[in-house]
Design a protein around this motif. Structure first.
Motif, PDB file in Angstrom:
ATOM      1  N   ASN A   1      29.577 -40.726 -30.647  1.00 26.49           N
ATOM      2  CA  ASN A   1      30.275 -41.933 -30.201  1.00 26.49           C
ATOM      3  C   ASN A   1      31.039 -41.688 -28.909  1.00 26.49           C
ATOM      4  O   ASN A   1      31.055 -42.554 -28.018  1.00 26.49           O
ATOM      5  N   ALA A   2      31.670 -40.534 -28.795  1.00 26.90           N
ATOM      6  CA  ALA A   2      32.413 -40.224 -27.570  1.00 26.90           C
ATOM      7  C   ALA A   2      31.473 -40.127 -26.370  1.00 26.90           C
ATOM      8  O   ALA A   2      31.776 -40.638 -25.292  1.00 26.90           O
ATOM      9  N   VAL A   3      30.322 -39.488 -26.555  1.00 24.69           N
ATOM     10  CA  VAL A   3      29.357 -39.365 -25.459  1.00 24.69           C
ATOM     11  C   VAL A   3      28.843 -40.748 -25.054  1.00 24.69           C
ATOM     12  O   VAL A   3      28.701 -41.042 -23.863  1.00 24.69           O
ATOM     13  N   ARG A   4      28.576 -41.608 -26.015  1.00 24.48           N
ATOM     14  CA  ARG A   4      28.013 -42.938 -25.719  1.00 24.48           C
ATOM     15  C   ARG A   4      29.026 -43.913 -25.144  1.00 24.48           C
ATOM     16  O   ARG A   4      28.683 -44.752 -24.322  1.00 24.48           O
ATOM     17  N   HIS A   5      30.272 -43.857 -25.616  1.00 20.35           N
ATOM     18  CA  HIS A   5      31.194 -44.947 -25.330  1.00 20.35           C
ATOM     19  C   HIS A   5      32.467 -44.566 -24.589  1.00 20.35           C
ATOM     20  O   HIS A   5      33.227 -45.450 -24.221  1.00 20.35           O
ATOM     21  N   ALA A   6      32.730 -43.287 -24.398  1.00 18.01           N
ATOM     22  CA  ALA A   6      34.020 -42.888 -23.844  1.00 18.01           C
ATOM     23  C   ALA A   6      33.851 -42.128 -22.535  1.00 18.01           C
ATOM     24  O   ALA A   6      32.742 -41.846 -22.107  1.00 18.01           O
ATOM     25  N   ALA A   7      34.975 -41.804 -21.942  1.00 15.34           N
ATOM     26  CA  ALA A   7      34.980 -41.044 -20.698  1.00 15.34           C
ATOM     27  C   ALA A   7      35.282 -39.578 -20.986  1.00 15.34           C
ATOM     28  O   ALA A   7      36.024 -39.252 -21.898  1.00 15.34           O
ATOM     29  N   GLY A   8      34.698 -38.697 -20.194  1.00 18.74           N
ATOM     30  CA  GLY A   8      34.931 -37.258 -20.352  1.00 18.74           C
ATOM     31  C   GLY A   8      36.051 -36.804 -19.462  1.00 18.74           C
ATOM     32  O   GLY A   8      36.586 -37.578 -18.693  1.00 18.74           O
ATOM     33  N   PRO A   9      36.439 -35.563 -19.568  1.00 18.26           N
ATOM     34  CA  PRO A   9      35.879 -34.547 -20.457  1.00 18.26           C
ATOM     35  C   PRO A   9      36.256 -34.828 -21.911  1.00 18.26           C
ATOM     36  O   PRO A   9      37.215 -35.541 -22.185  1.00 18.26           O
ATOM     37  N   LEU A  10      35.482 -34.249 -22.797  1.00 20.09           N
ATOM     38  CA  LEU A  10      35.683 -34.449 -24.226  1.00 20.09           C
ATOM     39  C   LEU A  10      36.119 -33.134 -24.859  1.00 20.09           C
ATOM     40  O   LEU A  10      35.818 -32.063 -24.347  1.00 20.09           O
ATOM     41  N   ARG A  11      36.811 -33.245 -25.984  1.00 18.38           N
ATOM     42  CA  ARG A  11      37.271 -32.049 -26.687  1.00 18.38           C
ATOM     43  C   ARG A  11      37.186 -32.316 -28.186  1.00 18.38           C
ATOM     44  O   ARG A  11      37.647 -33.346 -28.661  1.00 18.38           O
TER      45      ARG A  11
END
Length: 126
Positions: free
Chosen positions: A49-59
């Motif tokens: 969901n984070a990869v599809r809908h959010a902005a990075g960077p991710l943790r």
């Protein structure tokens, strides 16, 4: 209590790495296989969901305590979070439904830096 984190890029190929990271972290402890499998599933769905809908960077964050495992995925964007009720025949959009089924509690919070964290908790004791 153990606290670990793993930064990853907002790219689909990174989801496999995040799942492998969770499996490796939990293999180092005395975590039952079903709990590990649930944690890997939950992390994969939150990361997707984070990869599809959010902005990075991710943790991804993992906190292991005596009573529960807490999993959170942080993103840099403040996009809306929703907790859908998806019919069993839906071809997509069932990720958070799976997270709900595999966890004891789940939710989200917006951080002061403008990002958000979506999280789930798996109890270790019944």
């Amino acid at each position: 209590m153990t606290r670990e984190s793993f930064e990853f890029e907002a790219e689909p190929a990174q989801i496999r790495l995040v799942r492998s990271w969770v499996r490796a972290q939990l293999a180092a402890g005395d975590v039952p296989e079903q709990v590990t499998a649930d944690a890997v599933l939950i992390t994969g769905e939150l990361a997707t969901n984070a990869v599809r809908h959010a902005a990075g960077p991710l943790r991804a964050r993992l906190i292991c305590a005596d009573a529960a495992i807490w999993i959170g995925v942080e993103d840099a964007g403040g996009s809306a979070w929703f907790d859908p009720v998806v019919p069993g025949t839906a071809p997509a959009g069932t990720g958070l439904t799976l997270v709900a089924a595999a966890s004891g509690r789940r939710g989200h919070f917006h951080r002061d830096d403008g990002g958000k964290t979506v999280w789930a908790e798996i109890p270790l004791v019944s």
